[in-house]
Design a protein around this motif. Structure first.
Motif, PDB file in Angstrom:
ATOM      1  N   PHE A 270       9.444  11.763 -12.868  1.00 45.62           N
ATOM      2  CA  PHE A 270      10.035  12.962 -12.275  1.00 45.62           C
ATOM      3  C   PHE A 270       8.992  14.066 -12.126  1.00 45.62           C
ATOM      4  O   PHE A 270       8.879  14.690 -11.066  1.00 45.62           O
ATOM      5  N   VAL A 271       8.208  14.302 -13.172  1.00 43.51           N
ATOM      6  CA  VAL A 271       7.187  15.347 -13.129  1.00 43.51           C
ATOM      7  C   VAL A 271       6.085  14.962 -12.142  1.00 43.51           C
ATOM      8  O   VAL A 271       5.590  15.802 -11.374  1.00 43.51           O
ATOM      9  N   GLN A 272       5.685  13.678 -12.133  1.00 43.85           N
ATOM     10  CA  GLN A 272       4.673  13.236 -11.177  1.00 43.85           C
ATOM     11  C   GLN A 272       5.146  13.405  -9.744  1.00 43.85           C
ATOM     12  O   GLN A 272       4.373  13.775  -8.857  1.00 43.85           O
ATOM     13  N   GLY A 273       6.425  13.149  -9.500  1.00 44.89           N
ATOM     14  CA  GLY A 273       6.962  13.325  -8.157  1.00 44.89           C
ATOM     15  C   GLY A 273       6.975  14.783  -7.739  1.00 44.89           C
ATOM     16  O   GLY A 273       6.661  15.120  -6.599  1.00 44.89           O
ATOM     17  N   LEU A 274       7.327  15.678  -8.678  1.00 49.69           N
ATOM     18  CA  LEU A 274       7.327  17.102  -8.362  1.00 49.69           C
ATOM     19  C   LEU A 274       5.913  17.605  -8.054  1.00 49.69           C
ATOM     20  O   LEU A 274       5.689  18.290  -7.050  1.00 49.69           O
ATOM     21  N   THR A 275       4.957  17.254  -8.902  1.00 52.72           N
ATOM     22  CA  THR A 275       3.576  17.722  -8.691  1.00 52.72           C
ATOM     23  C   THR A 275       2.940  17.072  -7.475  1.00 52.72           C
ATOM     24  O   THR A 275       2.264  17.722  -6.695  1.00 52.72           O
ATOM     25  N   GLY A 276       3.196  15.763  -7.294  1.00 55.17           N
ATOM     26  CA  GLY A 276       2.638  15.080  -6.126  1.00 55.17           C
ATOM     27  C   GLY A 276       3.194  15.623  -4.836  1.00 55.17           C
ATOM     28  O   GLY A 276       2.489  15.871  -3.857  1.00 55.17           O
ATOM     29  N   GLY A 277       4.512  15.846  -4.812  1.00 51.53           N
ATOM     30  CA  GLY A 277       5.126  16.398  -3.613  1.00 51.53           C
ATOM     31  C   GLY A 277       4.667  17.816  -3.341  1.00 51.53           C
ATOM     32  O   GLY A 277       4.477  18.219  -2.192  1.00 51.53           O
ATOM     33  N   ALA A 278       4.458  18.592  -4.402  1.00 51.87           N
ATOM     34  CA  ALA A 278       4.012  19.970  -4.226  1.00 51.87           C
ATOM     35  C   ALA A 278       2.609  20.017  -3.625  1.00 51.87           C
ATOM     36  O   ALA A 278       2.309  20.825  -2.752  1.00 51.87           O
ATOM     37  N   VAL A 279       1.734  19.103  -4.091  1.00 47.98           N
ATOM     38  CA  VAL A 279       0.381  19.086  -3.565  1.00 47.98           C
ATOM     39  C   VAL A 279       0.369  18.676  -2.099  1.00 47.98           C
ATOM     40  O   VAL A 279      -0.298  19.259  -1.246  1.00 47.98           O
ATOM     41  N   LYS A 280       1.175  17.644  -1.777  1.00 47.95           N
ATOM     42  CA  LYS A 280       1.167  17.138  -0.409  1.00 47.95           C
ATOM     43  C   LYS A 280       1.846  18.091   0.561  1.00 47.95           C
ATOM     44  O   LYS A 280       1.475  18.172   1.720  1.00 47.95           O
ATOM     45  N   LEU A 281       2.918  18.769   0.107  1.00 47.62           N
ATOM     46  CA  LEU A 281       3.616  19.679   0.991  1.00 47.62           C
ATOM     47  C   LEU A 281       2.904  21.013   1.115  1.00 47.62           C
ATOM     48  O   LEU A 281       3.176  21.751   2.032  1.00 47.62           O
TER      49      LEU A 281
ATOM     50  N   ILE B  35       0.826  -1.206   0.000  1.00 47.59           N
ATOM     51  CA  ILE B  35       0.000   0.000   0.000  1.00 47.59           C
ATOM     52  C   ILE B  35       0.863   1.260   0.000  1.00 47.59           C
ATOM     53  O   ILE B  35       0.698   2.141  -0.851  1.00 47.59           O
ATOM     54  N   ALA B  36       1.780   1.346   0.965  1.00 39.27           N
ATOM     55  CA  ALA B  36       2.563   2.575   1.096  1.00 39.27           C
ATOM     56  C   ALA B  36       3.508   2.775  -0.088  1.00 39.27           C
ATOM     57  O   ALA B  36       3.592   3.883  -0.646  1.00 39.27           O
ATOM     58  N   LEU B  37       4.229   1.728  -0.476  1.00 40.62           N
ATOM     59  CA  LEU B  37       5.191   1.885  -1.569  1.00 40.62           C
ATOM     60  C   LEU B  37       4.535   2.260  -2.893  1.00 40.62           C
ATOM     61  O   LEU B  37       5.042   3.145  -3.601  1.00 40.62           O
ATOM     62  N   PRO B  38       3.419   1.618  -3.300  1.00 42.42           N
ATOM     63  CA  PRO B  38       2.776   2.075  -4.555  1.00 42.42           C
ATOM     64  C   PRO B  38       2.315   3.529  -4.491  1.00 42.42           C
ATOM     65  O   PRO B  38       2.388   4.244  -5.489  1.00 42.42           O
ATOM     66  N   LEU B  39       1.844   3.978  -3.316  1.00 41.07           N
ATOM     67  CA  LEU B  39       1.436   5.375  -3.192  1.00 41.07           C
ATOM     68  C   LEU B  39       2.630   6.319  -3.283  1.00 41.07           C
ATOM     69  O   LEU B  39       2.520   7.447  -3.776  1.00 41.07           O
ATOM     70  N   LEU B  40       3.790   5.853  -2.816  1.00 40.82           N
ATOM     71  CA  LEU B  40       4.992   6.680  -2.800  1.00 40.82           C
ATOM     72  C   LEU B  40       5.783   6.620  -4.100  1.00 40.82           C
ATOM     73  O   LEU B  40       6.833   7.269  -4.188  1.00 40.82           O
ATOM     74  N   ARG B  41       5.337   5.873  -5.077  1.00 42.71           N
ATOM     75  CA  ARG B  41       6.133   5.654  -6.280  1.00 42.71           C
ATOM     76  C   ARG B  41       6.560   6.942  -6.976  1.00 42.71           C
ATOM     77  O   ARG B  41       7.739   7.080  -7.338  1.00 42.71           O
ATOM     78  N   PRO B  42       5.687   7.949  -7.177  1.00 41.73           N
ATOM     79  CA  PRO B  42       6.182   9.186  -7.816  1.00 41.73           C
ATOM     80  C   PRO B  42       7.258   9.892  -6.999  1.00 41.73           C
ATOM     81  O   PRO B  42       8.258  10.362  -7.548  1.00 41.73           O
ATOM     82  N   VAL B  43       7.074   9.946  -5.674  1.00 39.48           N
ATOM     83  CA  VAL B  43       8.063  10.615  -4.833  1.00 39.48           C
ATOM     84  C   VAL B  43       9.342   9.796  -4.765  1.00 39.48           C
ATOM     85  O   VAL B  43      10.445  10.351  -4.712  1.00 39.48           O
TER      86      VAL B  43
END
Length: 294
Positions: free
Chosen positions: A283-294, A204-212
């Motif tokens: 890379f782009v998904q990680g940037l956008t995902g992290g920006a939304v969460k932070l 559960i956690a790792l698939p959710l964290l994949r972009p980051v």
């Protein structure tokens, strides 16, 4: 008048009736795109200059610096590969090992700080967080002494383990923030079904964290690949040097022979281009995902 009477008759709101049609901001968009194109050209120009220098001999570089003319000396790449090939292997091992170990540890720590309850959780997290405030140069001498006491000098582990340790504070903070923002019901339902913490983390956690995780891996890989000071002070053997220290050594021994040296720089940049070409989506998904969460 007829249009206004019709709008009043059909009950159209006043804000809609008085709103003017938006005009396209053509000049603003044109200026914005022109500025972005100019910035891209300025960023790419040094690389283009390096490319054209890599197929020249010393005489062409000295007298035709900005001009591309025959003959083209593609043998510069063969000469450069014979010297930088082993260094690229060393850099791939160091950067790849650091990225793999780092993403697993930071993901596990982020999940623990974000979803688990254990004694001393908050003080320990703030100790890790405080490590972000220390400038990296302050750790240079203590880290060197520690690597010396542990017998890690002149080995890949001197770069890998300390790169992993240096990446922990920021990425643990990011992973913890991302995991804490996920719905708790998702994890509670897995526990009701009988899943343990290890299974919840893996499925559960790792698939959710994949972009980051992809963003973290690219960041750590790039940092280790471009690092110069730490490999310089910890690795003495020439056959174990990464590409950064190796190219610096070659630039001091091949004075005036710029063609093969520029070819070596081009070869050293190819793995990074391939990495971003195949990992740009994550890379782009990680940037956008992290920006939304932070």
């Amino acid at each position: 008048m007829d249009r206004i009477e019709q709008d009043v008759r059909w009950g159209t709101p006043a804000s809609v009736r008085l709103r003017k049609p938006a005009r396209p901001r053509a000049w603003g968009e044109l200026a914005k795109h022109a500025f972005m194109i100019l910035v891209c050209l300025l960023l790419l120009y040094p690389f283009a200059l390096m490319l054209q220098m890599s197929v020249k001999d010393t005489e062409q570089i000295m007298y035709e610096f900005f001009r591309i003319s025959s003959p083209y000396h593609f043998d510069n790449y063969a000469r450069a590969w014979s010297e930088v090939g082993p260094m690229i292997k060393n850099s791939v091992v160091m950067a790849g090992g650091s990225a793999l170990i780092s993403i697993f540890i930071t993901a596990a720590a982020g999940y623990g700080f974000g979803k688990l309850k254990f004694p001393g959780k908050e003080p320990l997290y703030w100790i890790v967080f405080a490590k972000m405030m220390l400038p990296g140069v302050m750790n240079l001498i203590p880290s060197f002494v520690l690597a010396w006491k542990l017998g890690l000098l002149n080995s890949y582990w001197a770069v890998i383990l300390f790169a992993v340790g240096g990446a922990q504070p920021f990425w643990v903070f990011v992973m913890r923030t991302f995991v804490a923002g996920q719905p708790q019901e998702l994890f509670d339902s897995a526990k009701v079904d009988g899943a343990g913490e290890a299974r919840i983390f893996w499925h559960i956690a790792l698939p959710l964290l994949r972009p980051v995780l992809s963003l973290s891996a690219l960041n750590v890989f790039l940092g280790v690949w471009n690092d110069y000071i730490w490999p310089l002070v910890t690795i003495q053997s020439f056959d174990k040097r990464p590409i950064t220290t190796g190219l610096a050594y070659l630039s001091s021994t091949h004075v005036g022979d710029y063609g093969p040296l520029m070819a070596g720089y081009v070869i050293a940049s190819v793995p990074l281009f391939l990495l971003f070409a195949f990992g740009m989506k994550q890379f782009v998904q990680g940037l956008t995902g992290g920006a939304v969460k932070l």
